[in-house]
Design an enzyme around this catalytic site. Structure first.
Site, PDB file in Angstrom:
ATOM      1  N   ASP A  88       5.126  -7.612 -14.384  1.00 28.15           N
ATOM      2  CA  ASP A  88       6.405  -6.457 -14.716  1.00 28.15           C
ATOM      3  C   ASP A  88       6.262  -5.093 -13.972  1.00 28.15           C
ATOM      4  O   ASP A  88       5.276  -4.482 -14.311  1.00 28.15           O
ATOM      5  CB  ASP A  88       6.497  -6.323 -16.071  1.00 28.15           C
ATOM      6  CG  ASP A  88       7.657  -5.298 -16.769  1.00 28.15           C
ATOM      7  OD1 ASP A  88       8.494  -4.770 -15.527  1.00 28.15           O
ATOM      8  OD2 ASP A  88       7.910  -4.930 -17.887  1.00 28.15           O
TER       9      ASP A  88
ATOM     10  N   ASP B 173       6.280   5.112 -11.512  1.00 27.22           N
ATOM     11  CA  ASP B 173       6.161   6.557 -12.395  1.00 27.22           C
ATOM     12  C   ASP B 173       4.748   6.590 -12.769  1.00 27.22           C
ATOM     13  O   ASP B 173       4.078   7.709 -12.477  1.00 27.22           O
ATOM     14  CB  ASP B 173       6.970   6.309 -13.592  1.00 27.22           C
ATOM     15  CG  ASP B 173       8.375   6.239 -13.286  1.00 27.22           C
ATOM     16  OD1 ASP B 173       9.029   6.581 -12.427  1.00 27.22           O
ATOM     17  OD2 ASP B 173       9.269   5.308 -14.155  1.00 27.22           O
TER      18      ASP B 173
ATOM     19  N   GLY C  61       0.786  -1.172  -0.135  1.00 28.03           N
ATOM     20  CA  GLY C  61      -0.136  -0.074   0.056  1.00 28.03           C
ATOM     21  C   GLY C  61       0.709   1.243   0.062  1.00 28.03           C
ATOM     22  O   GLY C  61       1.980   1.372  -0.405  1.00 28.03           O
TER      23      GLY C  61
ATOM     24  N   THR D   1       8.155  -2.514 -13.692  1.00 28.39           N
ATOM     25  CA  THR D   1       8.553  -1.473 -14.452  1.00 28.39           C
ATOM     26  C   THR D   1       7.858  -0.396 -14.705  1.00 28.39           C
ATOM     27  O   THR D   1       6.628  -0.543 -15.054  1.00 28.39           O
ATOM     28  CB  THR D   1       9.299  -1.839 -15.906  1.00 28.39           C
ATOM     29  OG1 THR D   1      10.198  -3.089 -15.760  1.00 28.39           O
ATOM     30  CG2 THR D   1      10.101  -0.571 -16.241  1.00 28.39           C
TER      31      THR D   1
HETATM   32  O1  RIB Z   1      11.030   3.813 -13.705  1.00 29.21           O
HETATM   33  C1  RIB Z   1      11.304   2.758 -14.592  1.00 29.21           C
HETATM   34  C2  RIB Z   1      12.026   3.380 -15.786  1.00 29.21           C
HETATM   35  O2  RIB Z   1      13.527   3.651 -15.250  1.00 29.21           O
HETATM   36  C3  RIB Z   1      12.187   3.082 -17.205  1.00 29.21           C
HETATM   37  O3  RIB Z   1      11.266   3.038 -18.109  1.00 29.21           O
HETATM   38  C4  RIB Z   1      13.610   3.095 -17.620  1.00 29.21           C
HETATM   39  O4  RIB Z   1      13.877   3.925 -18.747  1.00 29.21           O
HETATM   40  C5  RIB Z   1      14.330   3.891 -16.372  1.00 29.21           C
HETATM   41  O5  RIB Z   1      14.416   5.112 -16.387  1.00 29.21           O
END
Ligand code: RIB
Length: 307
Positions: A247, A253, A226, A249
């Site tokens: 994933d 962001d 959380g 990634t």
């Molecule tokens: O936070 C993920 C990102 O970290 C990826 O997209 C990669 O490009 C790095 O910047």
């Protein structure tokens, strides 16, 4: 533009390989599959904000190579204002080499290339863009002095500063006093505070250390555990979503872009973080960074299905 978020940061092409096992030094192993997709912490956050309907302008740099053009088009297509992104002659675009293991965990190495051209001079040149923003959202994948310059300009015009402190590093105290919202994940929170995070209590203690140093609000993104929001001496916990991670990634962001968008649209901190929590959770269920981010219809359906 109304409620404009200005994202200042990196723009990368992600070269991603799924692996069963990461190679040790000197070892060669076989990977599973390979794909490229647009990434970069700054661009990911701008993309996330735009895909849920935010007004976003991005400041950053790409190279004059094929990737640079693809990265720009991708941001433009989703509605990010890219007019100030500079294409650098004779430079390559930022690249991230990413491996994703069977648990969806990633390892990332970034070659910054054009991102290093996001200099303090470039930032100063775009002071008027920062001045008109409702908030700036920035990370640490561009030169540090440019992060400092961006924050300095934002403060000059009383524009709120949201910092996603990734890649993790310690930050000077003078910078912490100028941050309105900091959005670390667990590793970043540990690095920022030199404290080990093992549970909610230690996460709150570390967040409060940042508050004591002058950060106004700490939003700790703890993935499946959380989100913890700390302001003054108050701490609130938002439950994590139970999703199958393919994933991870770009999930942080996606959270940051969504949080900033909802905040400038007038939602309170907790509601903004709740929404962003759903955006982050959905992002881990698909492969890639920007390619995995949900739009606002997806988020709405998901939130309803969970309530
Ligand atoms: O936070 C993920 C990102 O970290 C990826 O997209 C990669 O490009 C790095 O910047």
């Amino acid at each position: 533009m109304e409620n404009e978020v200005v994202v200042i940061g990196s723009i990368n092409m992600d070269l991603v390989m799924d692996v069963k096992q990461r190679p040790a030094g000197g070892e060669t192993t076989m990977g599973e599959s390979f794909f490229t997709n647009p990434g970069g912490k700054g661009a990911n956050q701008a993309f996330s904000a735009a895909t849920i309907g935010g007004n976003v302008t991005m400041l950053g740099c790409v190279g004059d190579d094929l990737f640079g053009e693809q990265l720009l088009i991708n941001l433009k297509n989703i509605g990010v204002n890219t007019e100030y992104i500079q294409k650098i002659d004779g430079e390559t675009s930022g690249i991230a080499m990413i491996t994703v293991d069977q648990n969806g965990e990633n390892s990332i190495i970034v070659a910054p290339a054009a991102n290093n051209k996001v200099t303090p001079q470039y930032i100063t040149l775009h002071e008027h863009v920062i001045k008109r923003a409702k908030a700036i959202l920035i990370q640490l994948e561009i030169p540090f002095e440019s992060v400092e310059k961006s924050i300095e300009i934002a403060k000059k015009y009383h524009v709120p500063v949201l910092l996603d402190p990734a890649p993790a590093q310690e930050l000077p105290d003078h910078m912490l006093t100028k941050i309105d919202y900091i959005l670390p994940n667990e590793t970043e929170l540990e690095q920022l505070t030199n404290r080990k995070i093992v549970d909610q209590k230690t996460a709150i203690q570390a967040s409060q250390l940042l508050i004591s140093k002058g950060v106004k609000t700490v939003i700790s993104k703890l993935g499946k555990d959380g989100v913890i929001i700390c302001q003054n001496d108050r701490a609130e916990w938002i439950k994590g979503y139970d999703v199958h991670a393919i994933d991870t990634t770009g999930a942080g962001d996606a959270f940051a872009g969504a949080f900033a968008t909802k905040l400038v649209a007038g939602l309170d901190v907790k509601s903004s973080a709740k929404y962003a929590n759903a955006v982050g959770a959905l992002t881990v269920t698909k492969k890639g960074a920007q390619s995995a981010m949900p739009n606002k219809e997806d988020v709405q359906v998901y939130i309803q299905s969970q309530s």
